[in-house]
Write an enzyme that holds these catalytic residues in place. Structure first.
Site, PDB file in Angstrom:
ATOM      1  N   ARG A 170      -0.997   5.141  -8.297  1.00 43.34           N
ATOM      2  CA  ARG A 170      -0.175   4.045  -7.762  1.00 43.34           C
ATOM      3  C   ARG A 170       0.231   3.040  -8.839  1.00 43.34           C
ATOM      4  NH1 ARG A 170      -0.307   7.527  -4.843  1.00 43.34           N
ATOM      5  NH2 ARG A 170      -0.744   7.578  -2.603  1.00 43.34           N
ATOM      6  N   GLU A 187      -1.718  -2.958  -2.343  1.00 40.46           N
ATOM      7  CA  GLU A 187      -0.654  -2.001  -2.626  1.00 40.46           C
ATOM      8  C   GLU A 187       0.701  -2.631  -2.308  1.00 40.46           C
ATOM      9  OE1 GLU A 187       0.678   2.512  -1.339  1.00 40.46           O
ATOM     10  OE2 GLU A 187      -1.427   2.060  -1.674  1.00 40.46           O
ATOM     11  N   SER A 243       1.000   1.011   3.718  1.00 44.04           N
ATOM     12  CA  SER A 243      -0.390   0.829   3.292  1.00 44.04           C
ATOM     13  C   SER A 243      -0.557  -0.519   2.596  1.00 44.04           C
ATOM     14  CB  SER A 243      -0.809   1.955   2.340  1.00 44.04           C
ATOM     15  OG  SER A 243      -0.814   3.194   3.012  1.00 44.04           O
TER      16      SER A 243
END
EC number: 1.3.1.98
Length: 315
Positions: free
Chosen positions: A178, A297, A227
């Site tokens: 990520r 995130e 998320s």
């Protein structure tokens, strides 16, 4: 903020894109909340983007946003110029030889998955379930269903803060979970992606499985940013949120979903303050329960309203 005068006195070249002062960001973000952008610029193409950046004094901040699906804008708005790449100039998806796709950074992830299906290219099914644009996927190494952008990436083009165009290979992107190690000031404009040849039936089955999972396990019809937290090593963020008793936890109209407790929802008229306070409170409770410090995130940008700041939880 009054964005109408932000560029006064600056010798700008002729621009073909759209400039909008005091643009409401709650119209863009999927949370449907947040303050205004001082000035929103939607360039016509890469040359138009580079021309503005080359002329823009360095003291004026620049923020890049995508379609707003993984974004929280604070209530005080965003100073300087916010850049959003429209699909008209940055949304093309073209089939190249050798199983490659040339993709504009403004193309939606879902469209790329659809073109890959038509071309018989496997490994793009995960994009079918990510409600974002390719520019954001490149920046954060977006992934789902066991696949991430780093596995499909070949090269990218980007414009830096001074208007200079760069070509990046996989090494320059320095991908990890990520995260991309590419310089923060780069604005991706297009990329080349690659996938293996596969049958239409196999690709469609993988895409259907992604869609089924989203519809049955995620609150996709709510005002949400996807998320909220990254998965920590060795566990899942939702499991730690659940263990901390935060499934359904609520502050005002901001709440952690009952369906998938790593999804934050604006259940009515939640402010950016409510959403960020909820997230930081969940981070604190998870740390107190398990000793795990969750990382956001969702991207949070902009200024707090005076007197309504949210301090990040620091153990």
């Amino acid at each position: 903020m009054d964005g109408s005068g932000l560029l006064n006195g600056i010798a700008l070249p002729p621009l073909r894109g759209k400039l909008t002062p005091d643009a409401p960001m709650d119209k863009i973000t999927w949370f449907r909340t947040g303050g205004c952008a001082e000035l929103l610029f939607q360039p016509a193409d890469e040359d138009d983007l580079a021309a503005l950046l080359a002329a823009l004094p360095m003291e004026i901040p620049v923020t890049i946003v995508g379609i707003g699906s993984n974004l929280m804008v604070r209530d005080g708005g965003i100073k300087g110029v916010v850049i959003r790449l429209p699909p008209k100039g940055f949304g093309a998806v073209e089939l190249l030889p050798d199983g490659q796709l040339q993709v504009g950074a403004g193309a939606s992830d879902k469209r790329v998955a659809a073109v890959a299906l038509e071309a018989g290219l496997g490994g793009f099914h995960f994009l079918h379930g990510i409600p974002g644009s390719i520019g954001g996927a490149l920046r954060m190494n977006a992934g789902a269903n066991g696949v991430e952008m780093a596995e499909r990436f070949v090269s990218a083009r980007a414009v830096d803060r001074r208007g200079v165009v760069h070509q990046l290979n996989a090494e320059a992107m320095a991908y990890r979970y990520r995260h991309s190690g590419a310089p923060d000031d780069l604005i991706f404009t297009q990329c080349v992606l690659q996938g293996p040849t596969d049958s239409a039936a196999s690709i469609k089955a993988a895409m259907d499985a992604v869609q089924h999972h989203r519809e049955t396990a995620q609150p996709v019809r709510e005002k949400t940013g996807g998320s909220t937290f990254k998965n920590p090593d060795g566990t899942s963020a939702w499991k730690e949120v659940d263990r901390a008793g935060c499934r359904g936890f609520r502050i005002g109209d901001a709440l952690m979903s009952q369906m998938h407790c790593n999804f934050m929802i604006n259940a009515g008229n939640a402010s950016g303050h409510d959403l960020e306070l909820l997230g930081e409170t969940v981070r604190r409770r998870v740390f107190e329960t398990s000793g795990i410090l969750l990382e956001w995130e969702i991207q949070r940008i902009g200024a707090f309203e005076p007197g309504r700041e949210v301090a990040p939880f620091i153990p």
